[in-house]
Design a protein around this motif. Structure first.
Motif, PDB file in Angstrom:
ATOM      1  N   ILE A  99      25.772  29.394   7.718  1.00  9.21           N
ATOM      2  CA  ILE A  99      24.877  29.097   8.838  1.00  9.21           C
ATOM      3  C   ILE A  99      23.477  28.726   8.328  1.00  9.21           C
ATOM      4  CG2 ILE A  99      24.036  31.461   9.252  1.00  9.21           C
ATOM      5  CD1 ILE A  99      25.187  29.341  12.112  1.00  9.21           C
ATOM      6  N   ASP A 100      23.149  29.224   7.118  1.00  6.37           N
ATOM      7  CA  ASP A 100      21.821  28.970   6.533  1.00  6.37           C
ATOM      8  C   ASP A 100      21.838  27.838   5.507  1.00  6.37           C
ATOM      9  OD1 ASP A 100      20.781  31.177   7.960  1.00  6.37           O
ATOM     10  OD2 ASP A 100      21.551  32.536   6.419  1.00  6.37           O
ATOM     11  N   ALA A 101      22.941  27.084   5.450  1.00  7.39           N
ATOM     12  CA  ALA A 101      23.107  26.125   4.349  1.00  7.39           C
ATOM     13  C   ALA A 101      21.930  25.173   4.194  1.00  7.39           C
ATOM     14  CB  ALA A 101      24.398  25.326   4.562  1.00  7.39           C
ATOM     15  N   ASP A 103      18.921  25.604   4.877  1.00  7.09           N
ATOM     16  CA  ASP A 103      17.670  26.245   4.435  1.00  7.09           C
ATOM     17  C   ASP A 103      17.525  26.153   2.919  1.00  7.09           C
ATOM     18  OD1 ASP A 103      17.220  26.907   7.017  1.00  7.09           O
ATOM     19  OD2 ASP A 103      17.827  29.014   6.820  1.00  7.09           O
ATOM     20  N   ASP A 104      18.639  25.899   2.236  1.00  9.00           N
ATOM     21  CA  ASP A 104      18.580  25.760   0.785  1.00  9.00           C
ATOM     22  C   ASP A 104      18.060  24.360   0.449  1.00  9.00           C
ATOM     23  OD1 ASP A 104      19.938  27.081  -1.930  1.00  9.00           O
ATOM     24  OD2 ASP A 104      19.815  24.881  -1.935  1.00  9.00           O
ATOM     25  N   GLN A 105      16.972  24.327  -0.314  1.00  6.37           N
ATOM     26  CA  GLN A 105      16.306  23.046  -0.585  1.00  6.37           C
ATOM     27  C   GLN A 105      17.192  22.078  -1.362  1.00  6.37           C
ATOM     28  OE1 GLN A 105      13.418  22.075   0.890  1.00  6.37           O
ATOM     29  NE2 GLN A 105      13.908  23.999   1.930  1.00  6.37           N
ATOM     30  N   ARG A 106      18.096  22.648  -2.200  1.00  5.58           N
ATOM     31  CA  ARG A 106      18.964  21.768  -2.990  1.00  5.58           C
ATOM     32  C   ARG A 106      19.963  21.045  -2.090  1.00  5.58           C
ATOM     33  NH1 ARG A 106      20.362  26.730  -6.821  1.00  5.58           N
ATOM     34  NH2 ARG A 106      20.250  27.614  -4.731  1.00  5.58           N
ATOM     35  N   LEU A 107      20.463  21.750  -1.089  1.00  7.60           N
ATOM     36  CA  LEU A 107      21.369  21.093  -0.131  1.00  7.60           C
ATOM     37  C   LEU A 107      20.595  20.185   0.814  1.00  7.60           C
ATOM     38  CD1 LEU A 107      24.178  23.462   1.220  1.00  7.60           C
ATOM     39  CD2 LEU A 107      24.390  21.376  -0.133  1.00  7.60           C
ATOM     40  N   GLU A 108      19.460  20.680   1.279  1.00  3.07           N
ATOM     41  CA  GLU A 108      18.621  19.873   2.193  1.00  3.07           C
ATOM     42  C   GLU A 108      18.319  18.503   1.572  1.00  3.07           C
ATOM     43  OE1 GLU A 108      16.068  18.448   5.018  1.00  3.07           O
ATOM     44  OE2 GLU A 108      17.376  20.181   5.272  1.00  3.07           O
ATOM     45  N   ALA A 109      18.133  18.494   0.245  1.00  6.17           N
ATOM     46  CA  ALA A 109      17.815  17.233  -0.453  1.00  6.17           C
ATOM     47  C   ALA A 109      19.010  16.278  -0.493  1.00  6.17           C
ATOM     48  CB  ALA A 109      17.351  17.538  -1.877  1.00  6.17           C
ATOM     49  N   LEU A 132      30.252  22.086  11.063  1.00  2.36           N
ATOM     50  CA  LEU A 132      30.427  20.647  11.338  1.00  2.36           C
ATOM     51  C   LEU A 132      29.066  19.957  11.459  1.00  2.36           C
ATOM     52  CD1 LEU A 132      33.482  20.822  13.747  1.00  2.36           C
ATOM     53  CD2 LEU A 132      33.333  19.321  11.736  1.00  2.36           C
ATOM     54  N   ASP A 133      28.097  20.623  12.087  1.00  2.00           N
ATOM     55  CA  ASP A 133      26.756  20.025  12.169  1.00  2.00           C
ATOM     56  C   ASP A 133      26.133  19.893  10.779  1.00  2.00           C
ATOM     57  OD1 ASP A 133      26.741  19.575  14.887  1.00  2.00           O
ATOM     58  OD2 ASP A 133      25.777  21.488  15.370  1.00  2.00           O
ATOM     59  N   THR A 134      26.334  20.915   9.956  1.00  2.00           N
ATOM     60  CA  THR A 134      25.825  20.846   8.573  1.00  2.00           C
ATOM     61  C   THR A 134      26.489  19.683   7.835  1.00  2.00           C
ATOM     62  OG1 THR A 134      25.449  23.226   8.522  1.00  2.00           O
ATOM     63  CG2 THR A 134      25.666  22.124   6.389  1.00  2.00           C
TER      64      THR A 134
END
Ligand code: SAM
Length: 250
Positions: A99-101, A103-109, A132-134
């Motif tokens: 649910i917090d995926a 929030d991780d800057q490496r994934l966000e990038a 699914l949204d992620t």
């Protein structure tokens, strides 16, 4: 025929503990080869790694420079060892709740850059819907989202959340394949390319006859139909619309 990657996987990793059916292994191998043929590039994310049984096959199909993100609530030491042996570079393990995926800057990038996202974590409807949204945020223009336990009677809420996602986003996402407890979703703009590739290549490349499987397409994409693969049916490579079946064979 299966790729050399699947041959190696079957020799070295098929007996890893986990949840990954032989038909799903063959479908992943086929779809990764499809992405190569269609010149699709990008990294991968798996939500729900456990001992790495599915993650290893995806990692084996990643090029050295393509990033692989493996996310799980828990430490996954067996998966670490297995994946290290097939993809030593550009692998990131994330111990967190999915649910917090983002929030991780490496994934966000990685927004818009992943060609493969496998959702196999928490099987509640709301967690699947959030995953699914992620996946939608991270998926490249031509990548695939794979959702585990689609149409599993153990997790009816998961299938509900997949359809809620599809019904809310008809111009954005389409399902193009369902088989072996998993479904495969791409951006609507790429659905025709995947659909054509499956139509033209699946029977031969997944060796359906030798494996005792049949390709089916019982309705149209615009009717929420898509290709699926089932146990051998009437000894046919392909079964289409029910109304096209010759009733004399019943
Ligand atoms: C069914 S197993 C994954 C199977 C694995 N893909 C395989 O090939 O065998 C589900 C995994 O999801 C993880 N998980 C459950 N809920 C999660 C959550 N909310 N966020 C991240 N991981 C979660 C569990 O720790 C478990 O390792």
């Amino acid at each position: 025929m299966p790729s050399p990657v699947l041959d190696r996987y079957n020799n070295e990793f098929k007996d890893l503990e986990g949840f990954f059916l032989p038909m799903a292994m063959a479908a992943w191998d086929f779809l990764f080869c499809a992405q190569n043929a269609l010149n699709i590039k990008g990294g991968m994310l798996e939500i729900g790694v456990f001992k790495g049984k599915s993650a290893v096959l995806a990692a084996m199909h990643m090029r050295d420079h393509e990033p692989a993100f493996l996310l799980d609530l828990h430490d996954v030491p067996a998966a670490r060892d297995a994946i290290q042996s097939v993809k030593p570079n550009n692998v990131t393990f994330l111990k967190m709740n999915s649910i917090d995926a983002l929030d991780d800057q490496r994934l966000e990038a990685m927004r818009g850059q992943l060609r493969w996202v496998h959702i196999d974590g928490e099987h509640t409807g709301y967690a699947t819907r959030a995953d699914l949204d992620t996946a939608a945020a991270l998926l490249s223009k031509n990548g695939l989202i794979c959702v585990d336990d689609f149409f599993s009677f153990k997790y009816p809420q998961l299938t509900a959340s997949v359809y809620e996602f599809l019904f809310k986003n008809p111009f954005k996402f389409r399902m193009v394949l369902a088989c072996a407890n998993k479904c495969y979703i791409c951006r609507t703009a790429w659905a025709e390319k995947y659909d054509t590739y499956i139509r033209e290549n699946c029977i031969e490349k997944m060796a359906l006859s030798e494996n005792n499987w049949t390709l089916t397409r019982t309705s149209y994409l615009h009717d929420h139909g898509c290709f699926s693969i089932i146990s051998r049916n009437k000894d046919r490579d392909f079964v289409g619309l029910d109304r096209d079946i010759d009733t004399r064979v019943f």
